[in-house]
Design a protein around this motif. Sequence first.
Motif, PDB file in Angstrom:
ATOM      1  N   GLU A   1       0.819  -1.201   0.000  1.00 21.06           N
ATOM      2  CA  GLU A   1       0.000   0.000   0.000  1.00 21.06           C
ATOM      3  C   GLU A   1       0.864   1.265   0.000  1.00 21.06           C
ATOM      4  N   HIS A   2       0.423   2.278  -0.730  1.00 20.16           N
ATOM      5  CA  HIS A   2       1.135   3.554  -0.715  1.00 20.16           C
ATOM      6  C   HIS A   2       0.909   4.223   0.638  1.00 20.16           C
ATOM      7  N   PRO A   3       1.935   4.823   1.220  1.00 26.48           N
ATOM      8  CA  PRO A   3       1.764   5.479   2.521  1.00 26.48           C
ATOM      9  C   PRO A   3       0.651   6.522   2.538  1.00 26.48           C
ATOM     10  N   GLU A   4       0.419   7.186   1.414  1.00 21.69           N
ATOM     11  CA  GLU A   4      -0.641   8.192   1.386  1.00 21.69           C
ATOM     12  C   GLU A   4      -2.022   7.547   1.503  1.00 21.69           C
ATOM     13  N   LEU A   5      -2.184   6.352   0.921  1.00 25.70           N
ATOM     14  CA  LEU A   5      -3.441   5.619   1.086  1.00 25.70           C
ATOM     15  C   LEU A   5      -3.614   5.201   2.545  1.00 25.70           C
ATOM     16  N   VAL A   6      -2.542   4.727   3.149  1.00 24.83           N
ATOM     17  CA  VAL A   6      -2.585   4.347   4.562  1.00 24.83           C
ATOM     18  C   VAL A   6      -2.989   5.548   5.417  1.00 24.83           C
ATOM     19  N   ALA A   7      -2.395   6.695   5.126  1.00 23.74           N
ATOM     20  CA  ALA A   7      -2.708   7.911   5.876  1.00 23.74           C
ATOM     21  C   ALA A   7      -4.179   8.299   5.705  1.00 23.74           C
TER      22      ALA A   7
ATOM     23  N   ASP B   1       8.025  -4.489   3.958  1.00 25.74           N
ATOM     24  CA  ASP B   1       7.790  -3.247   3.232  1.00 25.74           C
ATOM     25  C   ASP B   1       6.399  -2.706   3.540  1.00 25.74           C
ATOM     26  N   LYS B   2       5.443  -3.615   3.726  1.00 26.07           N
ATOM     27  CA  LYS B   2       4.105  -3.189   4.135  1.00 26.07           C
ATOM     28  C   LYS B   2       4.155  -2.514   5.502  1.00 26.07           C
ATOM     29  N   PHE B   3       4.946  -3.062   6.401  1.00 31.53           N
ATOM     30  CA  PHE B   3       5.101  -2.419   7.703  1.00 31.53           C
ATOM     31  C   PHE B   3       5.708  -1.024   7.542  1.00 31.53           C
ATOM     32  N   GLY B   4       6.642  -0.900   6.596  1.00 34.75           N
ATOM     33  CA  GLY B   4       7.223   0.409   6.329  1.00 34.75           C
ATOM     34  C   GLY B   4       6.178   1.408   5.874  1.00 34.75           C
ATOM     35  N   SER B   5       5.259   0.958   5.013  1.00 34.31           N
ATOM     36  CA  SER B   5       4.169   1.831   4.570  1.00 34.31           C
ATOM     37  C   SER B   5       3.221   2.171   5.716  1.00 34.31           C
ATOM     38  N   LEU B   6       2.996   1.203   6.596  1.00 36.63           N
ATOM     39  CA  LEU B   6       2.162   1.437   7.773  1.00 36.63           C
ATOM     40  C   LEU B   6       2.762   2.540   8.640  1.00 36.63           C
ATOM     41  N   VAL B   7       4.043   2.455   8.877  1.00 36.50           N
ATOM     42  CA  VAL B   7       4.729   3.436   9.717  1.00 36.50           C
ATOM     43  C   VAL B   7       4.735   4.817   9.061  1.00 36.50           C
ATOM     44  N   GLU B   8       5.061   4.870   7.788  1.00 34.81           N
ATOM     45  CA  GLU B   8       5.107   6.150   7.098  1.00 34.81           C
ATOM     46  C   GLU B   8       3.700   6.744   6.979  1.00 34.81           C
TER      47      GLU B   8
END
Length: 363
Positions: A297-303, A345-352
């Motif tokens: 997932e893109h970090p902006e979508l997560v946000a 990498d998904k965890f990285g997107s979660l964090v960002e």
Amino acid sequence: MLQAREKGDAVDEKVFAERVRSAVSECVAKQAEAGIDIVSDGELGKPNFVMYVTNRLSGMEGWDDQLYTNRDPEFPGYEEWYASRGTAYFSPRGRPKCIGPLAWKDEGAVRRDIENLRLALRGLDVSDAFIPSASIGTIAQQVVNGYYGSYEEYVGAIADAMRVEYRAIAESGFILQVDAPGIAGQRGWPQFRDKPLAEFKKTAGLWVEGLNHALRGIPQDRVRMHVCWGNAEAPHTTDVALRDIVDLVLRVNVGAYSIEAANPRHAHEWKVWRDVRLPDDKVLIPGVVDNMTNFVEHPELVAERIVRFAEIVGRERVMASSDCGFASTLSPTERPEIEPEIEWDKFGSLVEGARLASKALWS
């Protein structure tokens, strides 16, 4: 070694214990390195998120040979495809069976879980840590009752037994996470597929009563409950809607509710919280990254997902998470369903994504 133990092959238990300890340390360190605030032990000493109880409790030595699957009967081609991957969310051979009074035969197992996590946290900078434990209802559904006089009596016996594990985790200082996919699983349980929702909810209400009985005396702010619709890359077209079972979820006496909200069948259900009031003393832990696809997932979508929930229930009461565990069942292929490099990498997107959401919410 887990594979061998499940097959009944001889395993050097000392070597196994040492490897579980080192694996937990590796896993926790990687979570901390990724920027996860509240880490877990990864359940690395367990073959499955619920069936592990049969190794810890006596009375569950039986076996029910009836074919049991939670796969969608509307898609037989999917069944064949899923089987070709060597993946079995539930055993194609049947299920364990309770054939005697439930009692602890390996109470030390949960103490080892606790100690392994405690050792893994040394020198790491994290906010907190949790250990998962199977819920009453999920155990009752996946281990067949062949001993107790009624289903109600069986659920009560499970509650009394699991209270030992729940208290041990909570009293250790770690957060207890009760994994309860069963509470959302009306269509996943064969006996409820063709039954009215009310009939399922009556049984699920019994699970809630049993769980609250087992949790009595444990501070609610040290317990969270995880709810999902089965950790499987499946059609999920018959999943019960969150709106239809959220009242049951909120009846459980915990401080936080971890609920799938990123997978494509339930991502729209953030809207439920517009109409359902989250109690003031509770925290919502929505899944904002999916755990069953190799998309990152893109970090902006997560946000975006985080902000949606925060704008409804309050920015101080949202904790971002993955939908579910990335490998909650030991795979017969000895490969996880998600490529590990992608998982991290998904965890990285979660964090960002959480960082971006916090910036937006506190700007």
